[in-house]
Design an enzyme around this catalytic site. Structure first.
Site, PDB file in Angstrom:
ATOM      1  N   GLY A  18     -12.610  -4.898   0.330  1.00  0.00           N
ATOM      2  CA  GLY A  18     -13.741  -4.859   0.642  1.00  0.00           C
ATOM      3  C   GLY A  18     -14.192  -3.641  -0.565  1.00  0.00           C
ATOM      4  O   GLY A  18     -15.464  -3.591  -0.818  1.00  0.00           O
ATOM      5  N   LYS A  45     -16.711 -18.017   2.088  1.00  0.00           N
ATOM      6  CA  LYS A  45     -18.338 -18.106   2.479  1.00  0.00           C
ATOM      7  C   LYS A  45     -19.097 -17.221   1.247  1.00  0.00           C
ATOM      8  O   LYS A  45     -18.693 -16.366   0.525  1.00  0.00           O
ATOM      9  CB  LYS A  45     -18.667 -16.925   3.678  1.00  0.00           C
ATOM     10  N   GLY A  95      -7.803  -8.612  -1.444  1.00  0.00           N
ATOM     11  CA  GLY A  95      -7.700  -9.586  -0.226  1.00  0.00           C
ATOM     12  C   GLY A  95      -7.092 -10.620  -0.446  1.00  0.00           C
ATOM     13  O   GLY A  95      -5.782 -10.586  -1.074  1.00  0.00           O
ATOM     14  N   ARG A 133       0.832  -1.176   0.214  1.00  0.00           N
ATOM     15  CA  ARG A 133       0.136   0.156   0.086  1.00  0.00           C
ATOM     16  C   ARG A 133       0.887   1.332  -0.164  1.00  0.00           C
ATOM     17  O   ARG A 133       0.491   2.329  -0.610  1.00  0.00           O
ATOM     18  CB  ARG A 133      -1.054  -0.152   1.179  1.00  0.00           C
TER      19      ARG A 133
HETATM   20  P1  AMP Z   1     -12.367 -14.754   1.457  1.00  0.00           P
HETATM   21  O1  AMP Z   1     -11.816 -13.898   2.583  1.00  0.00           O
HETATM   22  O2  AMP Z   1     -13.907 -15.130   1.618  1.00  0.00           O
HETATM   23  O3  AMP Z   1     -11.968 -14.593  -0.102  1.00  0.00           O
HETATM   24  O4  AMP Z   1     -11.917 -16.358   2.095  1.00  0.00           O
HETATM   25  C1  AMP Z   1     -10.380 -16.218   1.910  1.00  0.00           C
HETATM   26  C2  AMP Z   1     -10.077 -17.767   2.769  1.00  0.00           C
HETATM   27  O5  AMP Z   1     -10.793 -18.628   2.468  1.00  0.00           O
HETATM   28  C3  AMP Z   1      -8.832 -18.184   2.705  1.00  0.00           C
HETATM   29  O6  AMP Z   1      -8.159 -18.032   4.180  1.00  0.00           O
HETATM   30  C4  AMP Z   1      -8.908 -19.672   2.449  1.00  0.00           C
HETATM   31  O7  AMP Z   1      -7.958 -20.177   3.316  1.00  0.00           O
HETATM   32  C5  AMP Z   1     -10.290 -19.968   2.982  1.00  0.00           C
HETATM   33  N1  AMP Z   1     -10.690 -21.049   2.033  1.00  0.00           N
HETATM   34  C6  AMP Z   1     -10.734 -21.318   0.863  1.00  0.00           C
HETATM   35  N2  AMP Z   1     -11.049 -22.497   0.471  1.00  0.00           N
HETATM   36  C7  AMP Z   1     -11.264 -23.229   1.619  1.00  0.00           C
HETATM   37  C8  AMP Z   1     -11.981 -24.446   2.357  1.00  0.00           C
HETATM   38  N3  AMP Z   1     -12.002 -25.382   1.235  1.00  0.00           N
HETATM   39  N4  AMP Z   1     -11.938 -24.777   3.338  1.00  0.00           N
HETATM   40  C9  AMP Z   1     -11.739 -23.857   4.078  1.00  0.00           C
HETATM   41  N5  AMP Z   1     -11.369 -22.430   3.937  1.00  0.00           N
HETATM   42  C10 AMP Z   1     -11.081 -22.181   2.560  1.00  0.00           C
END
Ligand code: AMP
Length: 405
Positions: free
Chosen positions: A386, A206, A363, A35
């Site tokens: 975000g 999620k 992210g 950044r």
């Molecule tokens: P996000 O912030 O929603 O983009 O999520 C990123 C996070 O999702 C990372 O820390 C990954 O380790 C986690 N992630 C991705 N695939 C999986 C999975 N199959 N099981 C658990 N965590 C996951």
């Protein structure tokens, strides 16, 4: 709206909102200077134009993480440790003042000459910052003649230093910095008349975090690739067995709804056809490849499998515009980073060999592309997680609106 290059800044005091919310280790060394590096061109330009540059930023969450006696932990959240890293990037000395709008800050600003940089203390030391407080914003505005917002990572916040402050400057005295401009242009390249086919790769933990993005993608993407833990919620919704995988049972209706809408408007959705499962959530856990929807009760999906990597890579290879947001698996563990690395390679290859425009949407996908060593082979790497999500969801970000209006 004026562009930074149209503003007359020579001999003026320019207040620049940067996003220096960088990670620090226990010894207060900056562990990721992205950044700071990305804000440097705006700062250097202003110095070359003969401006006196006053920088302000937040760092961490000092209002939420107070000391036991209820006071601010000034030491933990001070911006002082970023000075040396900033000096390395701009190639000149930076003065730091441990004050933001008080007498010490005013004195430092008064002493600041054209061609010099002053860094103010953390804007979030004031409770009014996150409330978008008018008095705080007014005090900040009184420090300078011109306001520049280059803090894309904080542009989705309606805070005093990111949004409210702008209203105290006229249209000829405020502008986006170069980073902010590039981020907004990057999103526009995907949202407005993009080169087709457009492929969006969405992963991460999620569905609930990405549902608005997925809905919006139906408007402009030709292909949507879904990976990461999110894919297991889709699998569950389709009647698949997901074992101990991370799923959101209450989001299966959203998943089915999305698949239905995609079919109706001709957007192709690509889900994993195989998955790399482990016995437990650890890098060394025994693992095997199984078909999607056939995960045993004692197994948990941690990455996409090789056939999915192949399928996804082929779709990416044929694309002309690519958005990537979220990893394909638990890429922080090397044994489950293969799917994410395959996608990173495919995106870089399409950019280099198929002349595709590729935006890495903030992210964890940014950490993933850096981990793969491919950040310089994609078109644009966003600094805002975000903020980029909200921009792509079609929202007007307060930090952007405040400069435009
Ligand atoms: P996000 O912030 O929603 O983009 O999520 C990123 C996070 O999702 C990372 O820390 C990954 O380790 C986690 N992630 C991705 N695939 C999986 C999975 N199959 N099981 C658990 N965590 C996951």
């Amino acid at each position: 709206m004026a562009s930074l290059k149209d503003l007359d800044v020579s001999g003026k005091k320019v207040l620049v909102r940067v996003d220096f919310n960088v990670p620090l280790d226990e010894d207060k060394n900056v562990t990721d200077d992205t950044r700071i590096a990305r804000a440097a061109p705006t700062i250097s330009y202003l110095l070359e134009q003969g401006a006196a540059v006053i920088l302000m930023s937040h760092l961490g969450r000092p209002q939420k993480e107070k000391l036991d006696d209820g006071t601010i932990n000034y030491d933990k959240f001070s911006l002082a440790p970023v000075v040396t890293t900033l000096e390395d990037h701009v190639g000149c000395q930076v003065t730091f003042v441990n004050d933001t709008i008080g007498d010490k800050a005013k004195e430092a600003v008064a002493a600041l000459e054209p061609g010099q940089i002053l860094l103010l203390e953390n804007t979030r030391f004031y409770s009014g910052e996150e409330k978008g407080d008018e008095d705080l914003a007014k005090s900040l505005s009184e420090l300078a003649d011109v306001y520049v917002n280059d803090a894309f990572g904080a542009a989705h916040r309606s805070h005093a230093s990111t949004a409210t402050v702008a209203k105290f400057f006229g249209q000829d005295a405020k502008a986006f910095g170069f980073l902010m401009e590039a981020e907004v242009e990057g999103a526009q390249k995907l949202l407005v008349d993009p080169a087709r086919p457009v492929t969006a790769i969405v992963g991460g933990a999620k569905v609930s975090d990405k549902i608005l993005l997925l809905e919006k993608l139906l408007d402009f993407a030709d292909n949507i690739i879904i990976g990461g833990a999110m894919a297991y919620t889709f699998s569950l919704a389709q009647g698949g067995k997901v074992g101990m995988s991370l799923v959101e049972k209450d989001k299966t209706d959203n998943a089915l709804d999305l698949l239905k809408k995609a079919e109706a408007n001709g957007t192709k959705i690509y889900l994993p056809v195989d998955t790399n499962v482990g016995k437990e959530f650890s890098n060394e856990t025994p693992s095997k490849i199984v078909k999607a929807g056939e995960i045993g009760d004692e197994w948990e999906g941690l990455d996409i499998g090789p056939e999915s990597m192949q399928n996804f890579s082929e779709v990416i290879a044929d694309s002309k515009s690519i958005l990537w947001n979220g990893p394909m698996g638990v890429f922080e563990m090397s044994n489950f980073a293969k799917g994410t690395n395959a996608v990173a390679n495919a995106v870089a290859k399409a950019t280099q060999e198929n002349d595709a425009y590729s935006l890495i949407g903030g992210g964890d996908s940014v950490s993933a592309i850096n981990q793969a060593g491919l950040a310089d082979q994609v078109s644009f790497v966003s600094t805002g997680g975000g903020a980029m999500l909200e921009l792509l969801e079609g929202k007007e970000l307060p930090g952007i609106a405040a400069i435009k209006n």
